[in-house]
Scaffold this motif. Structure first.
Motif, short mmCIF file in Angstrom:
data_model
loop_
_atom_site.label_atom_id
_atom_site.label_comp_id
_atom_site.label_asym_id
_atom_site.label_seq_id
_atom_site.Cartn_x
_atom_site.Cartn_y
_atom_site.Cartn_z
N ASP A 100 0.83 -1.20 0.00
CA ASP A 100 0.00 0.00 0.00
C ASP A 100 0.87 1.26 0.00
O ASP A 100 0.34 2.36 -0.05
N ARG A 101 2.20 1.08 0.08
CA ARG A 101 3.10 2.23 0.20
C ARG A 101 4.25 2.13 -0.80
O ARG A 101 4.91 1.09 -0.87
N THR A 102 4.50 3.22 -1.49
CA THR A 102 5.62 3.20 -2.45
C THR A 102 6.97 3.11 -1.74
O THR A 102 7.95 2.68 -2.33
N ASP A 103 7.01 3.54 -0.45
CA ASP A 103 8.30 3.57 0.27
C ASP A 103 8.51 2.34 1.15
O ASP A 103 9.41 2.33 1.99
N ALA A 104 7.71 1.31 0.99
CA ALA A 104 7.88 0.10 1.82
C ALA A 104 9.21 -0.58 1.47
O ALA A 104 9.47 -0.89 0.30
N GLY A 105 10.03 -0.82 2.50
CA GLY A 105 11.31 -1.49 2.28
C GLY A 105 11.14 -2.86 1.66
O GLY A 105 12.00 -3.36 0.94
N GLY A 106 9.99 -3.49 1.95
CA GLY A 106 9.73 -4.82 1.40
C GLY A 106 9.72 -4.84 -0.12
O GLY A 106 10.01 -5.87 -0.73
N LEU A 107 9.41 -3.71 -0.73
CA LEU A 107 9.43 -3.65 -2.20
C LEU A 107 10.86 -3.81 -2.72
O LEU A 107 11.10 -4.48 -3.73
N ASP A 108 11.82 -3.20 -2.00
CA ASP A 108 13.23 -3.36 -2.39
C ASP A 108 13.69 -4.80 -2.19
O ASP A 108 14.47 -5.32 -2.99
N VAL A 109 13.22 -5.41 -1.10
CA VAL A 109 13.56 -6.81 -0.84
C VAL A 109 13.08 -7.66 -2.02
O VAL A 109 13.81 -8.52 -2.54
N ALA A 110 11.84 -7.40 -2.46
CA ALA A 110 11.27 -8.16 -3.58
C ALA A 110 12.07 -7.92 -4.85
O ALA A 110 12.46 -8.88 -5.55
N ARG A 111 12.34 -6.65 -5.14
CA ARG A 111 13.08 -6.33 -6.37
C ARG A 111 14.45 -7.00 -6.36
O ARG A 111 14.91 -7.52 -7.37
N GLY A 112 15.10 -7.00 -5.18
CA GLY A 112 16.41 -7.63 -5.06
C GLY A 112 16.37 -9.11 -5.38
O GLY A 112 17.37 -9.69 -5.80
N ALA A 113 15.21 -9.72 -5.18
CA ALA A 113 15.06 -11.16 -5.45
C ALA A 113 14.45 -11.39 -6.83
O ALA A 113 14.13 -12.53 -7.19
N GLY A 114 14.23 -10.31 -7.57
CA GLY A 114 13.66 -10.45 -8.92
C GLY A 114 12.18 -10.78 -8.92
O GLY A 114 11.67 -11.32 -9.90
N VAL A 115 11.50 -10.45 -7.82
CA VAL A 115 10.06 -10.75 -7.73
C VAL A 115 9.28 -9.49 -8.15
O VAL A 115 9.55 -8.40 -7.64
N PRO A 116 8.30 -9.62 -9.04
CA PRO A 116 7.52 -8.46 -9.48
C PRO A 116 6.74 -7.82 -8.33
O PRO A 116 6.30 -8.51 -7.41
N THR A 117 6.60 -6.52 -8.40
CA THR A 117 5.91 -5.78 -7.33
C THR A 117 4.79 -4.92 -7.91
O THR A 117 4.79 -4.59 -9.10
N ALA A 118 3.86 -4.55 -7.03
CA ALA A 118 2.81 -3.59 -7.39
C ALA A 118 2.50 -2.76 -6.15
O ALA A 118 2.62 -3.26 -5.03
N VAL A 119 2.12 -1.51 -6.37
CA VAL A 119 1.71 -0.65 -5.25
C VAL A 119 0.28 -0.19 -5.51
O VAL A 119 -0.05 0.27 -6.61
N VAL A 120 -0.56 -0.36 -4.49
CA VAL A 120 -1.95 0.10 -4.57
C VAL A 120 -2.16 1.03 -3.37
O VAL A 120 -2.44 0.57 -2.26
N ALA A 121 -1.97 2.31 -3.60
CA ALA A 121 -2.00 3.30 -2.50
C ALA A 121 -3.43 3.82 -2.31
O ALA A 121 -4.06 4.26 -3.28
#
Ligand code: GRF
Length: 210
Positions: A47-68
């Protein structure tokens, strides 16, 4: 020698919802490439563009989405957009791991009995956003973490597993939460694996894995 086909265990598609740093997500990602684990994180939604978990996902090559939420007219619209963002990944299981919003009916109807949440207290004590702080303020000597199925209430769904953590003299919210999180990450990985491999039966408030 006759050719023996390799046994390929089926791997369940898992979407993880995050609002924070994503250490629970990171722990899941440490296991998901093991075919014996049975679950693979195929998408991370926040729900947040600044969630650190998004970087964790990107680092593992996992696709992400944000729904704010700010991008939607009301709560129902946001719920439906969340459901759509998650459905794109066609998950067998949705894991709310430090996701700090309540998932409403439009979301839950889309994934019945397929959403699990991890909470840093021994439910039904201390539900809500401040489970660690509230347990400490109450003066309990033992708290812990709970992994449960998500229903329309706040941390009220059938419990899948719990582990206890002792409160130490001198603990503050941060030290206690850190110790809970160590236990919580291991519990979440264990429960998610067992749920996807063995399934869950729900009878009233009792949820049984396997
Ligand atoms: C976890 O303790 C979770 O139960 C709580 O927030 C924390 C999230 O940690 N709601 P992280 O983002 O997985 O590191």
């Amino acid at each position: 020698m006759p050719h023996k086909p390799a046994v390929v265990p089926s791997t369940a598609r898992v979407v993880v919802l995050v609002s924070g740093g994503g250490s629970n997500l990171a722990e899941l990602l440490r296991h998901h490439t093991d075919p014996a684990y049975g679950a693979r994180v195929v998408g991370v939604v926040s729900d947040r563009t600044d969630a650190g978990g998004l970087d964790v996902a990107r680092g593992a090559g996992v696709p992400t989405a944000v729904v704010a939420p700010a991008d939607f007219a009301d709560r129902g619209e946001w719920d439906r957009a969340m459901a759509q963002a998650v459905a794109v990944f066609d998950p067998a299981l949705v894991v709310s791991a430090g996701f700090m919003r309540i998932l409403g009916q439009p979301f839950l109807e889309r994934f019945p009995d397929k959403v699990v949440n991890t909470h840093p207290a021994l439910l039904p004590s201390f539900p809500g956003a401040h489970g660690v702080r509230d347990a400490l303020a109450h003066g309990v000597r033992v708290t812990g973490c709970t992994v449960h199925l998500v229903d329309s209430g706040v941390d009220t769904g059938p419990i899948l597993a719990q582990r206890a953590v002792e409160v130490l003299d001198g603990d503050d919210e941060a030290t206690l939460h850190e110790r809970i999180k160590v236990v919580e990450r291991a519990l979440l990985v264990d429960v998610v694996g067992r749920v996807v491999r063995d399934g869950v039966r729900v009878e009233g408030r009792r949820a049984t894995i396997g």
